[in-house]
Enzyme design. Structure first.
Site, PDB file in Angstrom:
ATOM      1  CD1 TRP A 236     -15.340  15.745  14.386  1.00 44.76           C
ATOM      2  CD2 TRP A 236     -16.160  13.963  13.318  1.00 44.76           C
ATOM      3  NE1 TRP A 236     -14.767  14.630  14.936  1.00 44.76           N
ATOM      4  CE2 TRP A 236     -15.254  13.526  14.303  1.00 44.76           C
ATOM      5  CE3 TRP A 236     -16.797  13.016  12.524  1.00 44.76           C
ATOM      6  CZ2 TRP A 236     -14.960  12.177  14.501  1.00 44.76           C
ATOM      7  CZ3 TRP A 236     -16.516  11.679  12.717  1.00 44.76           C
ATOM      8  CH2 TRP A 236     -15.602  11.257  13.699  1.00 44.76           C
TER       9      TRP A 236
ATOM     10  CD  GLU B 245      -5.398  -1.518   3.631  1.00 41.56           C
ATOM     11  OE1 GLU B 245      -6.030  -0.998   2.672  1.00 41.56           O
ATOM     12  OE2 GLU B 245      -4.504  -0.916   4.242  1.00 41.56           O
TER      13      GLU B 245
ATOM     14  CE  LYS C 280     -14.236  16.271  17.553  1.00 41.62           C
ATOM     15  NZ  LYS C 280     -13.927  15.480  18.717  1.00 41.62           N
TER      16      LYS C 280
ATOM     17  CB  THR D  82      -0.921   0.053   1.230  1.00 42.63           C
ATOM     18  OG1 THR D  82      -0.102   0.115   2.393  1.00 42.63           O
ATOM     19  CG2 THR D  82      -1.810  -1.150   1.300  1.00 42.63           C
TER      20      THR D  82
HETATM   21  P1  AMP Z   1      -5.862   2.863  -1.274  1.00 44.74           P
HETATM   22  O1  AMP Z   1      -5.718   1.774  -0.300  1.00 44.74           O
HETATM   23  O2  AMP Z   1      -4.594   3.576  -1.571  1.00 44.74           O
HETATM   24  O3  AMP Z   1      -6.568   2.419  -2.503  1.00 44.74           O
HETATM   25  O4  AMP Z   1      -6.790   3.986  -0.605  1.00 44.74           O
HETATM   26  C1  AMP Z   1      -8.040   3.672  -0.098  1.00 44.74           C
HETATM   27  C2  AMP Z   1      -8.700   4.911   0.417  1.00 44.74           C
HETATM   28  O5  AMP Z   1      -9.050   5.793  -0.650  1.00 44.74           O
HETATM   29  C3  AMP Z   1     -10.011   4.636   1.121  1.00 44.74           C
HETATM   30  O6  AMP Z   1      -9.830   4.192   2.439  1.00 44.74           O
HETATM   31  C4  AMP Z   1     -10.687   5.999   1.037  1.00 44.74           C
HETATM   32  O7  AMP Z   1     -10.206   6.882   2.027  1.00 44.74           O
HETATM   33  C5  AMP Z   1     -10.231   6.518  -0.308  1.00 44.74           C
HETATM   34  N1  AMP Z   1     -11.273   6.280  -1.305  1.00 44.74           N
HETATM   35  C6  AMP Z   1     -11.378   5.274  -2.173  1.00 44.74           C
HETATM   36  N2  AMP Z   1     -12.495   5.392  -2.917  1.00 44.74           N
HETATM   37  C7  AMP Z   1     -13.129   6.513  -2.487  1.00 44.74           C
HETATM   38  C8  AMP Z   1     -14.338   7.182  -2.832  1.00 44.74           C
HETATM   39  N3  AMP Z   1     -15.127   6.736  -3.790  1.00 44.74           N
HETATM   40  N4  AMP Z   1     -14.640   8.311  -2.153  1.00 44.74           N
HETATM   41  C9  AMP Z   1     -13.854   8.792  -1.178  1.00 44.74           C
HETATM   42  N5  AMP Z   1     -12.706   8.207  -0.811  1.00 44.74           N
HETATM   43  C10 AMP Z   1     -12.348   7.084  -1.452  1.00 44.74           C
END
Ligand code: AMP
Length: 545
Positions: free
Chosen positions: A447, A332, A442, A186
């Protein structure tokens, strides 16, 4: 009382990656696979090349349980590795080539890659770290013209030459469906990347669920007859698993190589691409690219995820005739958890309402148990207002971080996977992410959703891009700071006064909370992004917080 049905003597049928490939090849062996303007071949060729690759890797010493790392652009070769490596019982490590050389070195060593397939474009990275790579036994070079690069690395061979020399048939072993099939790291914004892994069974079930939900959608669907082109890198969560879905469906597939807007737009036109997926930054880049206005995108359906799709960007896409929809997931989670498909009655709504609906985070996929939870893991009210953390269970979530028990325990605390995303859910089951837990602001104890505020600021015509972060403040605890990139020529209009005025109109309509009055505004030249094109809020806080 009914008796259990006697066993018929049927043998167990494992859910393995191999099953995904077998079906379409038998069904339509002549269907095409295209790589840029350089190569096109059929599914029958794909199958044969998968066999040859397995033979070639075996000749290089790869055995079940070994790991094969790949550094390539999105290509037909990558698709071949998606199948051949797990089908051999080995593990495919998709290497994020946009990480720093140090992080790439870390991931290669941590994943214990035995063989590395490296595109010639990434040789400078390999040369910089090779002296410190201990685990890799053999290197294979990939090139688009078959040329062998200078012998700075002792390559065991060039990909095409190795395939040509290998037998066309490989006797794939029976693989346990719970065996590890893939691994990748990641893109942590600081510190070392974390490894996750997925089994055959997880990938097959993810493929089936995604195919079901995309195939049965009333719009932006993905089904037979579509032409597929990924625009999220294959190194990042298996390009969201869509190459497996595309192969299962047996559709024409187009792999674009390195992402360049004009080349991507040309491929969409020339090959008749109808279904893609990308992060919002890429969609923005494509729609704003020079020449984009001349491209006919009215047959193009795009699943946008990885970060929040803003309403202005969704509207821009809709105005260009693009059928755009949001999906959500994380490394994940394999990754897909939700998609925001509209119901038939929603499709009649005006563009503003559609943009609002299409930018929700979506409804849970079949087999996904998704909860928006309070701190005791109880579900918050489905009222479109109450927020909590998204926690999930599904048959395709990673078991944990590779060799990292502490982080795994935290990820799976209480028996559910913690996404770290804050959201609300409405009575129809639509979830909407308002923030990352880490990015929540915050103000005066309340929030404030940075994503909601970004959406509003982005709607100002002088704004090209915006990110909102929290800044420590004596009086308010935290104050929101909008970092704004102006549209070329509109710099003079990006002032605190102008943007306050703009934001205030939303407060008056009850669309934003009053605390946004303390918004600070700063014009910047660019907004820091992570290796996969997402806004890097941690870096922004370090710089501007
Ligand atoms: P990654 O593991 O790098 O793919 O990042 C995952 C994270 O991207 C998620 O936990 C979210 O915070 C963000 N994310 C993915 N899809 C969306 C979405 N449609 N809207 C908002 N945040 C998203």
């Amino acid at each position: 009382m009914s008796q259990p049905t006697p066993r018929s003597g049927a043998t167990p049928y494992a859910l393995t990656i191999r099953r995904i490939l077998e079906h379409p090849v038998a069904d339509d062996p002549g269907q095409e696979i295209v790589y840029r303007d350089l190569r096109r071949h059929t599914y029958a060729d794909l199958r044969e090349r998968v066999h040859r690759l397995a033979d070639a890797l075996t000749a290089l010493g790869v055995k079940p349980g070994d790991t094969v790392g790949v550094m390539d652009h999105d290509s037909h070769r990558y698709l071949e590795a998606f199948f051949a490596v797990p089908m051999m019982g080995a593990v495919l490590h998709t290497i994020n080539v946009r990480l720093s050389p140090e992080q790439i070195l870390f991931s290669i060593e941590h994943a214990e890659d035995d063989v590395l397939l490296v595109h010639a474009d990434f040789l400078p990275i390999l040369e910089a770290i090779r002296g410190r790579i201990d685990v890799v036994k053999r290197f294979v070079v990939l090139s688009d013209d078959g040329a062998r690069p200078p012998a700075t690395v002792p390559f065991a061979g060039e990909y095409e030459a190795l395939l040509a020399a290998a037998p066309a048939r490989f006797d794939f072993p029976d693989v346990d469906e719970d065996a590890r099939a893939t691994t990748f790291y990641t893109t942590g914004t600081t510190g070392l990347p974390k490894g996750v892994s997925f089994t055959h069974r997880q990938l097959v079930l993810h493929t089936l669920s995604v195919a079901t939900v995309l195939g049965s959608a009333h719009h932006a669907s993905f089904r037979r007859g579509d032409v597929y082109m990924p625009i999220t890198p294959m190194f990042h969560v298996h390009a969201w698993g869509l190459p497996y879905v595309a192969t299962l469906l047996g559709v024409k597939q187009v792999y674009p190589g390195r992402y360049a807007p004009d080349a991507l737009l040309a491929l969409i036109q020339r090959e008749g691409v109808t279904f893609s997926h990308c992060v919002p930054t890429i969609l923005h880049m494509l729609l704003r690219a020079s020449g984009a206005e001349r491209a006919d995108l009215t047959r193009w359906k795009v699943l946008v995820g990885g970060a929040a799709l803003s309403r202005p960007l969704a509207r821009l896409a809709l105005e260009r005739g693009v059928d755009v929809v949001t999906g959500y997931g994380m490394s994940e989670t394999c990754p897909v958890l939700t998609v925001a498909f509209l119901d038939p009655e929603d499709l009649a709504a005006d563009l503003d309402r559609q943009a609002e609906l299409r930018t929700r985070t979506g409804r849970a996929l079949p087999l996904v148990d998704l909860r928006v939870a309070d701190e005791h893991l109880g579900e918050v009210a489905r009222d479109g207002r109450s927020t909590g953390e998204i926690v999930v269970r599904a048959p395709w979530l990673t078991d944990g971080y590779v060799k990292d028990a502490r982080a795994t325990e935290k990820l799976w605390a209480g028996g559910v996977l913690h996404t770290g995303d804050v959201a609300w859910r409405d009575a129809r089951g639509f979830v909407k992410i308002t923030d990352r837990l880490k990015d929540v602001i915050k103000v005066g104890g309340e929030w404030l959703s940075s994503l909601e505020l970004e959406d509003v600021v982005a709607a100002h015509p002088a704004v090209a891009e915006v990110a909102v972060i929290g800044r420590p403040d004596d009086k308010w605890g935290e104050r929101p700071l909008a970092l704004v990139v102006a549209r070329p020529g509109a710099e003079a209009r990006v002032t605190p006064r102008e943007l306050h005025h703009h934001v205030h109109a939303y407060v008056q309509k009850g669309l934003l909370p009053k605390q946004v009055a303390v918004l600070e505004v700063k014009r910047v030249e660019a907004i820091d992004k992570t290796s996969v094109g997402k806004v890097n809020k941690r870096a922004l806080r370090e710089k501007h917080g």
